[in-house]
Design a protein around this motif. Structure first.
Motif, PDB file in Angstrom:
ATOM      1  N   UNK A 121       2.439   2.696  17.998  1.00 41.85           N
ATOM      2  CA  UNK A 121       1.343   2.499  17.056  1.00 41.85           C
ATOM      3  C   UNK A 121       1.902   2.065  15.704  1.00 41.85           C
ATOM      4  N   UNK A 122       1.353   1.022  15.097  1.00 40.99           N
ATOM      5  CA  UNK A 122       1.880   0.535  13.809  1.00 40.99           C
ATOM      6  C   UNK A 122       1.846   1.616  12.740  1.00 40.99           C
ATOM      7  N   UNK A 123       2.874   1.592  11.898  1.00 41.09           N
ATOM      8  CA  UNK A 123       3.007   2.571  10.827  1.00 41.09           C
ATOM      9  C   UNK A 123       3.056   1.869   9.471  1.00 41.09           C
ATOM     10  N   UNK A 124       2.632   2.599   8.461  1.00 42.16           N
ATOM     11  CA  UNK A 124       2.777   2.159   7.081  1.00 42.16           C
ATOM     12  C   UNK A 124       4.092   2.709   6.534  1.00 42.16           C
ATOM     13  N   UNK A 125       4.320   2.485   5.254  1.00 38.23           N
ATOM     14  CA  UNK A 125       5.419   3.162   4.591  1.00 38.23           C
ATOM     15  C   UNK A 125       5.233   4.678   4.716  1.00 38.23           C
ATOM     16  N   UNK A 137      -5.990  -5.650  12.103  1.00 36.18           N
ATOM     17  CA  UNK A 137      -4.759  -4.858  12.046  1.00 36.18           C
ATOM     18  C   UNK A 137      -4.728  -3.939  10.835  1.00 36.18           C
ATOM     19  N   UNK A 138      -5.426  -4.292   9.754  1.00 34.58           N
ATOM     20  CA  UNK A 138      -5.426  -3.495   8.514  1.00 34.58           C
ATOM     21  C   UNK A 138      -4.000  -3.122   8.104  1.00 34.58           C
ATOM     22  N   UNK A 139      -3.173  -4.150   8.011  1.00 33.18           N
ATOM     23  CA  UNK A 139      -1.752  -3.950   7.746  1.00 33.18           C
ATOM     24  C   UNK A 139      -1.519  -3.177   6.448  1.00 33.18           C
ATOM     25  N   UNK A 140      -0.678  -2.172   6.532  1.00 33.09           N
ATOM     26  CA  UNK A 140      -0.293  -1.403   5.356  1.00 33.09           C
ATOM     27  C   UNK A 140      -1.343  -0.430   4.860  1.00 33.09           C
ATOM     28  N   UNK A 141      -2.396  -0.186   5.654  1.00 32.35           N
ATOM     29  CA  UNK A 141      -3.522   0.620   5.166  1.00 32.35           C
ATOM     30  C   UNK A 141      -3.592   1.996   5.824  1.00 32.35           C
ATOM     31  N   UNK A 193      -6.244   3.605   1.327  1.00 28.27           N
ATOM     32  CA  UNK A 193      -5.140   3.231   0.451  1.00 28.27           C
ATOM     33  C   UNK A 193      -4.377   2.098   1.125  1.00 28.27           C
ATOM     34  N   UNK A 194      -3.942   1.129   0.351  1.00 30.71           N
ATOM     35  CA  UNK A 194      -3.058   0.098   0.876  1.00 30.71           C
ATOM     36  C   UNK A 194      -1.736   0.124   0.138  1.00 30.71           C
ATOM     37  N   UNK A 195      -0.658  -0.015   0.902  1.00 32.07           N
ATOM     38  CA  UNK A 195       0.669  -0.120   0.309  1.00 32.07           C
ATOM     39  C   UNK A 195       0.939  -1.539  -0.182  1.00 32.07           C
ATOM     40  N   UNK A 196       0.069  -2.497   0.188  1.00 35.68           N
ATOM     41  CA  UNK A 196       0.236  -3.873  -0.210  1.00 35.68           C
ATOM     42  C   UNK A 196      -0.494  -4.131  -1.530  1.00 35.68           C
ATOM     43  N   UNK A 197      -0.372  -5.325  -2.049  1.00 36.98           N
ATOM     44  CA  UNK A 197      -1.086  -5.728  -3.267  1.00 36.98           C
ATOM     45  C   UNK A 197      -0.796  -4.787  -4.435  1.00 36.98           C
TER      46      UNK A 197
END
Length: 382
Positions: A121-125, A137-141, A193-197
């Motif tokens: 399963x994809x992980x964030x930081x 995908x909501x990448x980084x969220x 929360x997003x780790x991006x932007x």
């Protein structure tokens, strides 16, 4: 406040269950996988199944267990959707049904999906579960929905398989999500929360149903697993801070607005039912005092008023993706949904345990707080 009897609650419960079982779409859906009909495999159906299983455990009604096994058998025969945070939600109930029935095919499926959570399963930081859903995908969220949709299943499987790594992963997910989603000013939770932007909380929405996933999910999570005392205390202190603010923000009608701190947003029934369920059970377990039970009973009265003669729970918002503006939350349409039925069901079943009003494992309780003292005056997600 409405005078409740066990008989009237049971009658309402049966109506709510029947409407959940045959729920069909009443609006044009925007979700990639239909989230209204109970014939689909997605998170709303998963939430509904969990409530049905809970009522089966309370009553021993074999017909409910048969409904659940028939539902899983039919969906499995059709072929399951791709694995993600939201399609994981039905697996929580399947884990319980596998335990109940001893069926090896159910256990094998649960192990397969658990393996995906732990390995793929994809992980964030910081290792948080990325809120990937059907169609995005909501990448980084990080989203507050994830704890209910995926982490509860992970914890339950850890108990079933006696694998401490699963329990520790569930603890990590609670801590990471609370770290990034808690609003320190209120104790409520931002939707995401997003780790991006550069890192941000999108619209900074204190969205009711997202908050209620924590209130309702935590009391069940604490029943499912044993945590280190420091972790348990931390989770409960987060619940208390949230509940303190909920008492302050509860409307005179007994409900909560879909944006908790925005009284011009509409009152929303599924979140109201989930808040009330969580606070009632927390009171019974000795986690919260009498004031929170009083608030929950006022909310129960509101929810009962939203259940029509056919057992359909009204005033429920459609699946809510991450909003970039607060107006996006105000504009989410209202229609009957499986999770509206299920949150009401959880609340009604819990209410039947409160006729005596005593909490389990607690001593004295705080003074009763009146309405005056409380200051009352996109995507297929959450």
């Amino acid at each position: 406040m409405t005078t409740l009897t066990k008989e009237s609650l049971e009658e309402t419960i049966l109506k709510v269950i029947e409407r959940m079982k045959d729920m069909r779409g009443s609006i044009k859906e925007t979700a990639p996988i239909g989230i209204i009909s109970m014939e689909n495999w997605e998170w709303p159906q998963g939430v509904g199944l969990f409530a049905l299983y809970g009522y089966y455990r309370e009553t021993g009604d074999r017909a409910l267990l048969d409904f659940l096994t028939d539902w899983f058998d039919a969906r499995i025969a059709e072929g399951l959707p791709a694995k993600n945070v939201n399609t994981m939600c039905p697996m929580l109930t399947l884990a319980y049904v596998a335990e109940e029935t001893g069926r090896p095919d159910y256990f094998d499926l649960c192990r397969d999906w658990l393996d995906y959570v732990l390995r793929d399963m994809p992980r964030t930081e910081e290792g948080g579960i990325q809120h990937e859903v059907s169609g995005s995908a909501n990448e980084g969220q990080l989203w507050d929905d994830t704890l209910y949709m995926t982490v509860l299943f992970t914890a339950k499987m850890g108990v079933l398989l006696k694998e401490d790594a699963c329990i520790q992963e569930s603890v990590r997910q609670f801590l990471v999500h609370l770290k990034y989603l808690t609003d320190p000013a209120t104790g409520l939770f931002f939707h995401g929360w997003t780790f991006l932007e550069g890192g941000h909380h999108f619209a900074k929405a204190l969205w009711a149903r997202g908050n209620s996933w924590y209130t309702a999910g935590l009391v069940d999570y604490l029943d499912m697993t044993e945590q280190p005392e420091g972790v348990r205390s931390f989770l409960l202190s987060s619940l208390r801070r949230q509940a303190d603010k909920l008492l302050e923000l509860q409307s005179p009608e007994g409900a909560w607005h879909t944006l908790l701190d925005e009284p011009d947003s509409y009152l929303e029934t599924s979140a109201t039912a989930a808040f009330a369920y969580g606070m009632l059970k927390a009171y019974r377990r000795g986690y919260l005092e009498e004031a929170y039970r009083d608030s929950a009973l006022l909310a129960l009265d509101y929810v009962l008023g939203q259940i029509d003669a056919d057992g359909v729970v009204q005033g429920v918002s459609y699946g809510t993706g991450m909003g970039r503006t607060l107006q996006a939350y105000r504009d989410i349409p209202i229609c009957p949904m499986p999770y509206g039925q299920s949150m009401a069901l959880l609340l009604l079943v819990e209410a039947m345990k409160h006729e005596g009003g005593a909490a389990e494992g607690s001593g004295s309780h705080g003074p009763k707080r009146t309405a005056e003292s409380r200051g009352e005056g996109g995507r297929s997600d959450g």
